[in-house]
Design an enzyme around this catalytic site. Structure first.
Site, PDB file in Angstrom:
ATOM      1  N   ASN A  10       8.603   5.809  -1.987  1.00  0.00           N
ATOM      2  CA  ASN A  10       7.342   6.398  -2.429  1.00  0.00           C
ATOM      3  C   ASN A  10       7.520   7.921  -2.508  1.00  0.00           C
ATOM      4  O   ASN A  10       7.576   8.592  -1.492  1.00  0.00           O
ATOM      5  CB  ASN A  10       6.263   6.016  -1.401  1.00  0.00           C
ATOM      6  CG  ASN A  10       4.931   6.702  -1.656  1.00  0.00           C
ATOM      7  OD1 ASN A  10       4.734   7.333  -2.692  1.00  0.00           O
ATOM      8  ND2 ASN A  10       4.028   6.576  -0.700  1.00  0.00           N
ATOM      9  N   TRP A  11       7.623   8.431  -3.730  1.00  0.00           N
ATOM     10  CA  TRP A  11       7.887   9.867  -3.896  1.00  0.00           C
ATOM     11  C   TRP A  11       6.661  10.733  -3.604  1.00  0.00           C
ATOM     12  O   TRP A  11       6.751  11.938  -3.509  1.00  0.00           O
ATOM     13  CB  TRP A  11       8.369  10.156  -5.318  1.00  0.00           C
ATOM     14  CG  TRP A  11       9.730   9.595  -5.652  1.00  0.00           C
ATOM     15  CD1 TRP A  11      10.492   8.729  -4.893  1.00  0.00           C
ATOM     16  CD2 TRP A  11      10.498   9.863  -6.829  1.00  0.00           C
ATOM     17  NE1 TRP A  11      11.669   8.444  -5.527  1.00  0.00           N
ATOM     18  CE2 TRP A  11      11.708   9.128  -6.719  1.00  0.00           C
ATOM     19  CE3 TRP A  11      10.285  10.651  -7.964  1.00  0.00           C
ATOM     20  CZ2 TRP A  11      12.691   9.168  -7.718  1.00  0.00           C
ATOM     21  CZ3 TRP A  11      11.263  10.684  -8.951  1.00  0.00           C
ATOM     22  CH2 TRP A  11      12.452   9.959  -8.827  1.00  0.00           C
ATOM     23  N   LYS A  12       5.499  10.117  -3.533  1.00  0.00           N
ATOM     24  CA  LYS A  12       4.236  10.858  -3.333  1.00  0.00           C
ATOM     25  C   LYS A  12       4.115  11.964  -4.400  1.00  0.00           C
ATOM     26  O   LYS A  12       4.550  11.761  -5.521  1.00  0.00           O
ATOM     27  CB  LYS A  12       4.174  11.395  -1.904  1.00  0.00           C
ATOM     28  CG  LYS A  12       4.445  10.278  -0.884  1.00  0.00           C
ATOM     29  CD  LYS A  12       4.138  10.669   0.526  1.00  0.00           C
ATOM     30  CE  LYS A  12       4.433   9.471   1.438  1.00  0.00           C
ATOM     31  NZ  LYS A  12       4.084   9.698   2.826  1.00  0.00           N
ATOM     32  N   HIS A  95      -2.506   2.915   0.393  1.00  0.00           N
ATOM     33  CA  HIS A  95      -1.761   3.830   1.260  1.00  0.00           C
ATOM     34  C   HIS A  95      -2.741   4.660   2.093  1.00  0.00           C
ATOM     35  O   HIS A  95      -3.805   5.034   1.607  1.00  0.00           O
ATOM     36  CB  HIS A  95      -0.876   4.753   0.410  1.00  0.00           C
ATOM     37  CG  HIS A  95       0.139   5.475   1.234  1.00  0.00           C
ATOM     38  ND1 HIS A  95      -0.189   6.575   1.984  1.00  0.00           N
ATOM     39  CD2 HIS A  95       1.445   5.228   1.460  1.00  0.00           C
ATOM     40  CE1 HIS A  95       0.901   6.988   2.629  1.00  0.00           C
ATOM     41  NE2 HIS A  95       1.901   6.192   2.323  1.00  0.00           N
ATOM     42  N   GLU A  97      -2.740   7.645   2.871  1.00  0.00           N
ATOM     43  CA  GLU A  97      -3.062   8.967   2.311  1.00  0.00           C
ATOM     44  C   GLU A  97      -4.189   8.858   1.287  1.00  0.00           C
ATOM     45  O   GLU A  97      -4.842   9.852   0.964  1.00  0.00           O
ATOM     46  CB  GLU A  97      -1.791   9.597   1.708  1.00  0.00           C
ATOM     47  CG  GLU A  97      -0.877  10.121   2.810  1.00  0.00           C
ATOM     48  CD  GLU A  97       0.586  10.233   2.430  1.00  0.00           C
ATOM     49  OE1 GLU A  97       0.918  10.180   1.236  1.00  0.00           O
ATOM     50  OE2 GLU A  97       1.404  10.382   3.359  1.00  0.00           O
ATOM     51  N   GLU A 165       2.319   0.189   7.840  1.00  0.00           N
ATOM     52  CA  GLU A 165       2.611   1.611   7.995  1.00  0.00           C
ATOM     53  C   GLU A 165       1.649   2.247   9.000  1.00  0.00           C
ATOM     54  O   GLU A 165       0.538   2.661   8.620  1.00  0.00           O
ATOM     55  CB  GLU A 165       2.441   2.334   6.657  1.00  0.00           C
ATOM     56  CG  GLU A 165       3.365   1.863   5.568  1.00  0.00           C
ATOM     57  CD  GLU A 165       3.626   2.971   4.557  1.00  0.00           C
ATOM     58  OE1 GLU A 165       4.797   3.284   4.359  1.00  0.00           O
ATOM     59  OE2 GLU A 165       2.667   3.529   4.011  1.00  0.00           O
ATOM     60  N   GLY A 171       5.535  10.465   8.120  1.00  0.00           N
ATOM     61  CA  GLY A 171       5.905  11.872   8.030  1.00  0.00           C
ATOM     62  C   GLY A 171       5.982  12.605   9.358  1.00  0.00           C
ATOM     63  O   GLY A 171       5.998  13.836   9.397  1.00  0.00           O
ATOM     64  N   SER A 209       8.429   7.160   8.615  1.00  0.00           N
ATOM     65  CA  SER A 209       9.586   7.876   9.173  1.00  0.00           C
ATOM     66  C   SER A 209      10.876   7.052   9.177  1.00  0.00           C
ATOM     67  O   SER A 209      11.681   7.162  10.105  1.00  0.00           O
ATOM     68  CB  SER A 209       9.277   8.400  10.579  1.00  0.00           C
ATOM     69  OG  SER A 209       8.239   9.362  10.524  1.00  0.00           O
ATOM     70  N   GLY A 230       9.142   7.212   2.520  1.00  0.00           N
ATOM     71  CA  GLY A 230       8.531   8.382   1.895  1.00  0.00           C
ATOM     72  C   GLY A 230       9.564   9.486   1.744  1.00  0.00           C
ATOM     73  O   GLY A 230      10.418   9.455   0.857  1.00  0.00           O
ATOM     74  N   GLY A 231       9.496  10.460   2.637  1.00  0.00           N
ATOM     75  CA  GLY A 231      10.339  11.664   2.565  1.00  0.00           C
ATOM     76  C   GLY A 231      11.812  11.398   2.288  1.00  0.00           C
ATOM     77  O   GLY A 231      12.428  12.067   1.446  1.00  0.00           O
TER      78      GLY A 231
HETATM   79  P1  PGA Z   1       7.527   8.803   5.404  1.00  0.00           P
HETATM   80  O1  PGA Z   1       6.359   8.153   4.544  1.00  0.00           O
HETATM   81  O2  PGA Z   1       8.748   7.926   5.220  1.00  0.00           O
HETATM   82  O3  PGA Z   1       7.722  10.180   4.831  1.00  0.00           O
HETATM   83  O4  PGA Z   1       7.083   8.803   6.821  1.00  0.00           O
HETATM   84  C1  PGA Z   1       6.212   6.752   4.447  1.00  0.00           C
HETATM   85  C2  PGA Z   1       5.078   6.397   3.533  1.00  0.00           C
HETATM   86  O5  PGA Z   1       4.050   7.111   3.540  1.00  0.00           O
HETATM   87  O6  PGA Z   1       5.155   5.411   2.782  1.00  0.00           O
END
Ligand code: PGA
Length: 249
Positions: A10-12, A95, A97, A165, A171, A209, A230-231
């Site tokens: 997930n590149w966000k 998600h 977010e 999640e 993050g 993470s 994510g990251g």
């Molecule tokens: P993260 O994000 O790997 O940067 O913790 C995961 C996600 O939000 O899907």
């Protein structure tokens, strides 16, 4: 049935054109064929170009959200059919977010997921408890509510993947212990089995993470079919190492 491991990135809100094409290209060049399922979820603006760049590879392409209608007067929104048209095979929905940051509730997530299924996309449905909920011992209550409330009508093991999640792990560099993830996944599988005819076969991902250093231990757990990253998915080498750590080749 998706081949295991399932590793989705997930590149966000990251990825201007040049950077996005370089990242997608580096992955596509490693993945003419895959034993598992490796996918990227870039921002909407680069989907068409990324789709072209990866078309000769086995990489999956997905969107990070969609609207619940096919088309109409919805300024700024993207429909599931537009994602399909751009070359997507999947979409991330629910998600945290968006649930927490943008006020999306279970019913809204469910309607979007129903549209995504109708369009032919695979739904990656995210659920997860906050730190306060976890510490108050309310994890299962919260997950059960999110699952029951946002699970789309018509969902089955072929069109749905559920990503667990924990909000406090996203993050932050913190994760539950692998054994704890396995326990939650086992419990979630039971819940899905009660809600859907073939619910026990729905793939379950862990997200929060994940990096190359912890991905192997997490994906070695029974009941963990893959990870949502994510990251660490913004670095081709690191993302590929995560996939390899899960047994993918
Ligand atoms: P993260 O994000 O790997 O940067 O913790 C995961 C996600 O939000 O899907």
């Amino acid at each position: 049935m998706l081949a295991r491991p399932i590793v989705f990135g997930n590149w966000k809100m990251h990825g201007l054109r040049e950077q996005a094409l370089a990242l997608a290209g580096a992955l596509a060049d490693r993945a003419p064929r895959l034993t598992g399922t490796l996918g990227i979820f870039p921002p909407f603006t680069v989907l068409h170009e990324v789709a072209r760049r990866i078309q000769a590879s086995a990489l999956w392409l997905g969107g990070q959200d969609c609207h619940d209608r096919r088309e109409g007067p919805f300024t700024g929104c993207i429909s599931a059919w537009m994602l399909k048209d751009a070359g997507c095979r999947a979409v991330i929905l629910g998600h945290s977010e968006r649930r927490r940051g943008l006020g999306e509730d279970d019913a809204w997530v469910r309607r979007k997921a129903e549209a995504a299924i109708a369009s032919g996309l695979l739904v990656v449905l995210c659920i997860g408890e906050s730190e306060e909920e976890w510490q108050a011992g309310r994890r299962q209550e919260v997950l059960a509510r999110q699952l029951a409330g946002s699970l789309p009508e018509g969902a089955n093991a072929a069109n749905l993947v559920v990503a667990y999640e924990p909000v406090w792990a996203i993050g932050t560099g913190r994760t539950p212990r692998p054994e704890e993830i396995a326990e939650i996944h086992l419990w979630l599988r039971g819940q899905l089995g009660r809600l859907l005819a073939d619910g026990e076969r729905v793939a379950l991902l862990y997200g929060g993470s994940v990096k190359a250093a912890n991905a192997g231990a997490i994906m070695a757990m029974e009941g963990v079919d893959g990870v949502l990253v994510g990251g660490a998915s913004l670095d081709a080498e690191e993302f590929w190492r995560i996939y390899r750590a899960g047994g993918g080749a």
